[in-house]
Design an enzyme around this catalytic site. Structure first.
Site, PDB file in Angstrom:
ATOM      1  N   ARG A   1      24.734  35.190 -10.639  1.00 19.41           N
ATOM      2  CA  ARG A   1      25.467  34.991  -9.386  1.00 19.41           C
ATOM      3  C   ARG A   1      26.947  34.710  -9.629  1.00 19.41           C
ATOM      4  O   ARG A   1      27.799  35.125  -8.842  1.00 19.41           O
ATOM      5  CB  ARG A   1      24.824  33.861  -8.574  1.00 19.41           C
ATOM      6  CG  ARG A   1      23.491  34.265  -7.961  1.00 19.41           C
ATOM      7  CD  ARG A   1      22.822  33.115  -7.257  1.00 19.41           C
ATOM      8  NE  ARG A   1      21.642  33.579  -6.539  1.00 19.41           N
ATOM      9  CZ  ARG A   1      20.746  32.777  -5.980  1.00 19.41           C
ATOM     10  NH1 ARG A   1      20.918  31.466  -6.044  1.00 19.41           N
ATOM     11  NH2 ARG A   1      19.707  33.273  -5.340  1.00 19.41           N
TER      12      ARG A   1
ATOM     13  N   LYS B   1       1.810  37.354   1.019  1.00 23.20           N
ATOM     14  CA  LYS B   1       1.311  37.127   2.379  1.00 23.20           C
ATOM     15  C   LYS B   1       1.959  38.040   3.406  1.00 23.20           C
ATOM     16  O   LYS B   1       3.167  38.281   3.360  1.00 23.20           O
ATOM     17  CB  LYS B   1       1.550  35.670   2.787  1.00 23.20           C
ATOM     18  CG  LYS B   1       0.763  34.654   1.972  1.00 23.20           C
ATOM     19  CD  LYS B   1       1.020  33.230   2.471  1.00 23.20           C
ATOM     20  CE  LYS B   1       0.196  32.213   1.695  1.00 23.20           C
ATOM     21  NZ  LYS B   1       0.428  30.836   2.214  1.00 23.20           N
TER      22      LYS B   1
ATOM     23  N   GLY C   1      13.023  38.265  -5.301  1.00 23.37           N
ATOM     24  CA  GLY C   1      12.987  37.662  -6.636  1.00 23.37           C
ATOM     25  C   GLY C   1      12.190  38.411  -7.683  1.00 23.37           C
ATOM     26  O   GLY C   1      12.718  38.775  -8.738  1.00 23.37           O
TER      27      GLY C   1
ATOM     28  N   GLY D   1      16.551  35.961   0.920  1.00 27.22           N
ATOM     29  CA  GLY D   1      16.337  35.655   2.334  1.00 27.22           C
ATOM     30  C   GLY D   1      17.237  36.446   3.254  1.00 27.22           C
ATOM     31  O   GLY D   1      16.823  36.919   4.309  1.00 27.22           O
TER      32      GLY D   1
END
Length: 417
Positions: free
Chosen positions: A36, A219, A375, A398
């Protein structure tokens, strides 16, 4: 009015730049992955090269108060090394007036962790668990009012604002959205943000066909909005990973101990019906590599996806499933991949996810546009040495998810407005 870094005149100006330096640190505060930091360097270096000074702001972790272990002081030396100039440090981001004012062209200042302050997120802290609704409302109102002063102080340090933190673009925080209001004619995206926005637009708005989305993960609930948005936009939808078993059970399959969400089976059927109506090809696993326990060394066996024995659970995509998916991928012109197709953290069940990484690299070599985000997906292309063999690797998990859900991201809207 939105500006662009390449055309903006930074000569003699101070730029306050929101970056995402939320990097992992070990117990001795050594950076274990500086990706990053390195991804923000082109923007910071360009400002310095064009005669400006940079005031760098970021968060680190999720502290709820001032906590030394989350101090950005731990990364100052490494940021200095990457940037090529000594980086000064402001131990209080709300008391950096003198340091900011003294900055000369070519110099850099790093502010302390923004999330040491409740005003950054605009959320009250320290409320008693039994606080009444009125007390909660009053606390929220108070922190929102003080947030204006917090943001105004940050803005006062600089002549222009640059947002290069895609990983926080989905948050309407002080430093990602509200501060832009103080620079109506002097706000812009950094190179990283521009790259992320362009990559997502290449998939959602300007895609060459066929367009394929590979959505994995554990999920359905974590990707439901993504699936519902994409099913009307893509030509092929590959659904893998743990979420696939909810679809198989909804279709009448016997999935043994495999992960699934019974309450989302109606949503799964709705997605499949929508795909059928729109002529979208949905590809689920045809067979799965199963284990008898959630353990790397558990016995493995391949079963038909609709007939998994009671004491086995699906843990990775089978060779037959991967062969089907590879054909779809290699026939596509644009491909989005988000989420693993197996239990990636267990090496014996990571083969399917690594094969998808290989397939995307091969598709890219054939001229397809490939966007990888999330990720484990990013970890897979990195582990295979393919990060530079796909078209774009997103840094914002996100934020990317919300973008492909079709949401407007506050950090982007604040610059474009």
């Amino acid at each position: 009015m939105q500006q662009f870094i390449d055309s903006y005149d930074f000569t003699g100006k101070k730029a306050i730049v929101r970056v995402d330096f939320n990097v992992p640190l070990d117990e001795n505060f050594n950076i274990t992955d500086d990706t990053r930091i390195r991804r923000a360097m082109p923007t910071l270096k360009k400002i310095l090269e064009k005669g400006g000074a940079v005031i760098i702001m970021s968060h680190l972790g999720r502290p709820k108060k001032v906590d030394p272990k989350f101090s950005l002081s731990h990364i100052v030396d490494h940021v200095s090394e990457c940037l090529g100039v000594p980086v000064q440090f402001a131990a209080d981001c709300q008391k950096a007036d003198e340091q900011a004012a003294a900055l000369k062209p070519g110099e850099a200042l790093l502010l302390e962790n923004l999330r040491f302050y409740a005003e950054e997120e605009g959320k009250p802290r320290g409320l008693a668990e039994d606080a009444s609704e009125d007390e909660k409302k009053a606390a929220k109102k108070a922190v929102k009012e003080s947030q204006k002063a917090f943001v105004k102080k940050l803005a006062s340090y600089a002549d222009c604002y640059v947002n290069d933190a895609f990983g926080t673009a989905h948050r309407a925080h002080g430093s990602t959205a509200l501060i832009a209001e103080y620079f109506p004619n002097d706000k812009m995206f950094g190179y990283l943000m521009e790259g992320e926005i362009k990559a997502i637009d290449n998939v959602l708005k300007n895609a060459q066909r066929p367009l394929t989305a590979i959505i994995g993960g554990s999920k359905v609930s974590s990707k439901l909005a993504v699936l519902k948005n994409l099913v009307g936009k893509v030509d092929n939808l590959i659904i893998g990973g743990g979420m696939g078993y909810t679809f198989i059970k909804a279709l009448g399959g016997h999935i043994g101990m495999s992960l699934h969400e019974d309450d989302l089976m109606p949503d799964a059927l709705e997605i499949l019906n929508t795909a059928k109506e729109k002529g979208v090809n949905v590809s689920l696993s045809v067979a799965t590599v199963c284990g008898q326990a959630f353990d790397n060394d558990t016995p493995r066996q391949i079963f038909d996806i609709y007939n998994i024995p009671d004491d086995w659970e699906g843990m990775d995509a089978s060779p037959a499933s991967l062969e089907n998916w590879r054909k779809i991928i290699l026939a596509s012109k644009t491909i989005l991949w988000n989420g693993p197709v197996g239990v990636f953290e267990l090496p014996n069940f990571a083969k399917g996810t690594l094969q998808i990484a290989q397939d995307l690299a091969d598709a890219t070599a054939q001229g397809a546009y490939t966007l990888v985000g999330g990720g484990d997906s990013v970890a897979a292309v990195t582990q295979m040495g393919y990060a530079d063999k796909v078209s774009y690797v997103s840094t914002g998990g996100g934020a990317m998810l919300e973008a492909i859900e079709g949401k407007v991201l506050p950090g982007i809207a604040a610059i474009q407005d």
